[in-house]
Structures are given as structure tokens and as C-alpha cells.
Motif scaffolding. Structure first.
Motif, PDB file in Angstrom:
ATOM      1  N   LEU A 154       0.835  -1.216   0.000  1.00  0.00           N
ATOM      2  CA  LEU A 154       0.000   0.000   0.000  1.00  0.00           C
ATOM      3  C   LEU A 154       0.864   1.259   0.000  1.00  0.00           C
ATOM      4  O   LEU A 154       0.545   2.251  -0.658  1.00  0.00           O
ATOM      5  CB  LEU A 154      -0.921   0.012   1.229  1.00  0.00           C
ATOM      6  CG  LEU A 154      -2.140  -0.914   1.179  1.00  0.00           C
ATOM      7  CD1 LEU A 154      -2.929  -0.823   2.488  1.00  0.00           C
ATOM      8  CD2 LEU A 154      -3.043  -0.562  -0.006  1.00  0.00           C
ATOM      9  N   VAL A 155       1.982   1.205   0.745  1.00  0.00           N
ATOM     10  CA  VAL A 155       2.895   2.362   0.757  1.00  0.00           C
ATOM     11  C   VAL A 155       3.460   2.593  -0.653  1.00  0.00           C
ATOM     12  O   VAL A 155       3.546   3.741  -1.115  1.00  0.00           O
ATOM     13  CB  VAL A 155       4.055   2.145   1.765  1.00  0.00           C
ATOM     14  CG1 VAL A 155       5.148   3.176   1.559  1.00  0.00           C
ATOM     15  CG2 VAL A 155       3.533   2.228   3.188  1.00  0.00           C
ATOM     16  N   GLU A 156       3.822   1.506  -1.347  1.00  0.00           N
ATOM     17  CA  GLU A 156       4.357   1.658  -2.711  1.00  0.00           C
ATOM     18  C   GLU A 156       3.325   2.325  -3.613  1.00  0.00           C
ATOM     19  O   GLU A 156       3.659   3.187  -4.426  1.00  0.00           O
ATOM     20  CB  GLU A 156       4.768   0.297  -3.292  1.00  0.00           C
ATOM     21  CG  GLU A 156       5.904  -0.385  -2.547  1.00  0.00           C
ATOM     22  CD  GLU A 156       7.082   0.538  -2.272  1.00  0.00           C
ATOM     23  OE1 GLU A 156       7.578   1.194  -3.208  1.00  0.00           O
ATOM     24  OE2 GLU A 156       7.499   0.619  -1.094  1.00  0.00           O
ATOM     25  N   LEU A 157       2.063   1.936  -3.428  1.00  0.00           N
ATOM     26  CA  LEU A 157       0.980   2.529  -4.212  1.00  0.00           C
ATOM     27  C   LEU A 157       0.857   4.023  -3.901  1.00  0.00           C
ATOM     28  O   LEU A 157       0.759   4.863  -4.795  1.00  0.00           O
ATOM     29  CB  LEU A 157      -0.323   1.809  -3.831  1.00  0.00           C
ATOM     30  CG  LEU A 157      -1.402   1.740  -4.887  1.00  0.00           C
ATOM     31  CD1 LEU A 157      -0.918   0.883  -6.041  1.00  0.00           C
ATOM     32  CD2 LEU A 157      -2.672   1.132  -4.277  1.00  0.00           C
ATOM     33  N   TRP A 158       0.890   4.337  -2.609  1.00  0.00           N
ATOM     34  CA  TRP A 158       0.772   5.735  -2.154  1.00  0.00           C
ATOM     35  C   TRP A 158       1.910   6.582  -2.722  1.00  0.00           C
ATOM     36  O   TRP A 158       1.709   7.705  -3.182  1.00  0.00           O
ATOM     37  CB  TRP A 158       0.773   5.769  -0.628  1.00  0.00           C
ATOM     38  CG  TRP A 158       0.679   7.154  -0.054  1.00  0.00           C
ATOM     39  CD1 TRP A 158       1.659   7.829   0.600  1.00  0.00           C
ATOM     40  CD2 TRP A 158      -0.446   8.035  -0.105  1.00  0.00           C
ATOM     41  NE1 TRP A 158       1.219   9.072   0.977  1.00  0.00           N
ATOM     42  CE2 TRP A 158      -0.075   9.229   0.554  1.00  0.00           C
ATOM     43  CE3 TRP A 158      -1.727   7.931  -0.631  1.00  0.00           C
ATOM     44  CZ2 TRP A 158      -0.944  10.311   0.688  1.00  0.00           C
ATOM     45  CZ3 TRP A 158      -2.590   9.020  -0.497  1.00  0.00           C
ATOM     46  CH2 TRP A 158      -2.197  10.179   0.158  1.00  0.00           C
TER      47      TRP A 158
END
Ligand code: HEM
Length: 219
Positions: free
Chosen positions: A206-210
Motif C-alpha cells: 500500500l505504501v508503494e501505491l501511495w
């Protein structure tokens, strides 16, 4: 940024802090007791004949508890903007404590293994290695004043710092939802096997997406 905007951006980290606070305090307290008392009578994590592993897991808990509480605060924009010295000093304490927590956990795995055996040891060892990497990169890019990369690695470190709390949260929610299906006291059930990776890898994704949605840090 308006005061309202600042408050809105503080809401997420503050909510995580409030939820994780009791677990952080529990970890610090148990770790301090592990350093000063003979805990092997009441906890299987400590052994009568294993002083090095006892010290490693006790220090691990104290420092792990500290980062569970400090890491969310590092994400509060108002604190960074109004008290940059706080951000720097709390940041130094957070990365030092994260390194000790990761090394303590890794030493414990090497010396005594985990309750769930090799699959759990593998999941937690990868967790510790990723935390070590996130510490090194967060510090490296802060020193180089490369704010974009510093922010990206700091976000990864934040997720890892609160992941230990998320691990317990997953178990609590699973217990409420299913009564603890596919999980047992030896941590060898299907749910336990998935959990050894599921408490940090999905959140890192999710952090990579953000980071891709918001590539530029907002100061
Ligand atoms: C992020 C902050 C962390 C906190 C607050 C924390 C806290 C704790 C606590 C309180 C325990 C005792 C078990 C319990 O009472 O539930 C524990 C056990 C353990 N932790 Fe951590 N921990 C953290 C990070 C890590 C990391 C990065 C690693 C990986 C190296 C790790 C590996 C372990 C291992 C292997 C055990 C023993 C597992 C077992 O056999 O039951 N922890 N931790």
C-alpha cells in the motif's frame, strides 16, 4: 497550509498512535521486566540458561515499544513544520531504537527460534531485515538532504514500526470474526502461516501505491 489542513493530515497518524499506544507500553514494560526480573517462570520467551537470548528479546521489546509510539508522531506534518528539532531528535531515537529492535529480534531467532518454527522464523527474519534496510536508507537520504527518497523510506519504516501492533490487531479481529479458526497455540494453523507475512507485506505494498500516487513529499 491552513491550520485545518494540518489537523486533517495529523488525524491518521494520531489515530494509529492512540490504537497502538497500549501495545507499545505493554512491550516497553515487559522488556524492562525482562531486563530486571527472572521472567522465565512466567514467560516462555525467556529461558533459565539463555541470558544472551533473554537480553536480546528484552531489549527488543523495550526498543520495539518505543518505535511503536514514536514512529506515528514522525508523520504529523504540524510537528515537523513547527518543531523541526523535535522531528530530528525523535527521528534519531526512532532509527536507533528500530535498529536495536530488529537486531534483537534477529538474534533471538538465531539463538532460540520462534514458537511457530521455520515458517514463522522466516517471516519474522524477513521483517527484521526489511526494518534494518529501511533504517539505513531513511538515515542515508536524510543526511544527503534527498527529501523525496527520505520520505519514501521513512514511510516504509513507519509501516514496519507499527506492524508488530498490526500483527496483534489481526489476531484480535480474527478471534472476534471466527473465534480463532485455523489458528492454534503452536502458531502452526493456516491463519498463523499466512500471518507471518501478512502483517507487513500488504501494508508495504500500500505504501508503494501511495508513493506512486503522491510521488512528491508535501512539507
Ligand atoms: C516494531 C516493533 C516491535 C515490537 C513493539 C515488538 C514487540 C514484541 C513483543 C512484546 C514480543 C513478546 C511476545 C508478546 O508478548 O506478544 C515480541 C516477540 C518477538 N518479536 Fe518483536 N517486536 C517488534 C518488532 C520485531 C521485529 C522487527 C522482529 C524481527 C526481527 C521481531 C521479532 C520477534 C520475535 C522472533 C519474537 C518472539 C516470537 C515467539 O517465538 O513468540 N519483532 N516482540
Amino acid at each position: 497550509m491552513t491550520a485545518r489542513g494540518e489537523w486533517a493530515r495529523a488525524a491518521g497518524p494520531v489515530l494509529v498512535l492512540l490504537l497502538a499506544w497500549p501495545f507499545g507500553l505493554y512491550a516497553v514494560e515487559l522488556g524492562l521486566r525482562g531486563l530486571t526480573e527472572r521472567l522465565w517462570i512466567e514467560s516462555r520467551l525467556f529461558g533459565r540458561q539463555t541470558p544472551v537470548a533473554n537480553g536480546a528479546i528484552a531489549l527488543h521489546m523495550v526498543t520495539g515499544g518505543i518505535i511503536t509510539i514514536l514512529a506515528p508522531l514522525q508523520l504529523v506534518p504540524a510537528l515537523r513544520r513547527r518543531w523541526p528539532a523535535w522531528h530530528r531528535w525523535a527521528g534519531r531515537v526512532t532509527v536507533a531504537a528500530a535498529l536495536v529492535a530488529a537486531l534483537g529480534g534477529l538474534a533471538y531467532i538465531a539463538l532460540r527460534g520462534t514458537i511457530g518454527g521455520p515458517p514463522m522464523s522466516a517471516g519474522f527474519a524477513l521483517f527484521g531485515l526489511l526494518m534494518g534496510l529501511a533504517v539505513v536508507q531513511t538515515v542515508r537520504f536524510a543526511r544527503a538532504r534527498d527529501i523525496r527518497r527520505h520520505r519514501n523510506w521513512a514511510l516504509r519504516l513507519f509501516v514496519l514500526a507499527v506492524a508488530s501492533f498490526l500483527y496483534r490487531l489481526h489476531y484480535a479481529l480474527w478471534e472476534i470474526a471466527t473465534g480463532g479458526a485455523a489458528s492454534n497455540d503452536a502458531f502452526t494453523g493456516a491463519f498463523d502461516r499466512v500471518q507471518v507475512f501478512a502483517f507487513y507485506l500488504p501494508y508495504l505494498a500500500l505504501v508503494e501505491l501511495w508513493i506512486r500516487v503522491r510521488p512528491e513529499p508535501r512539507l
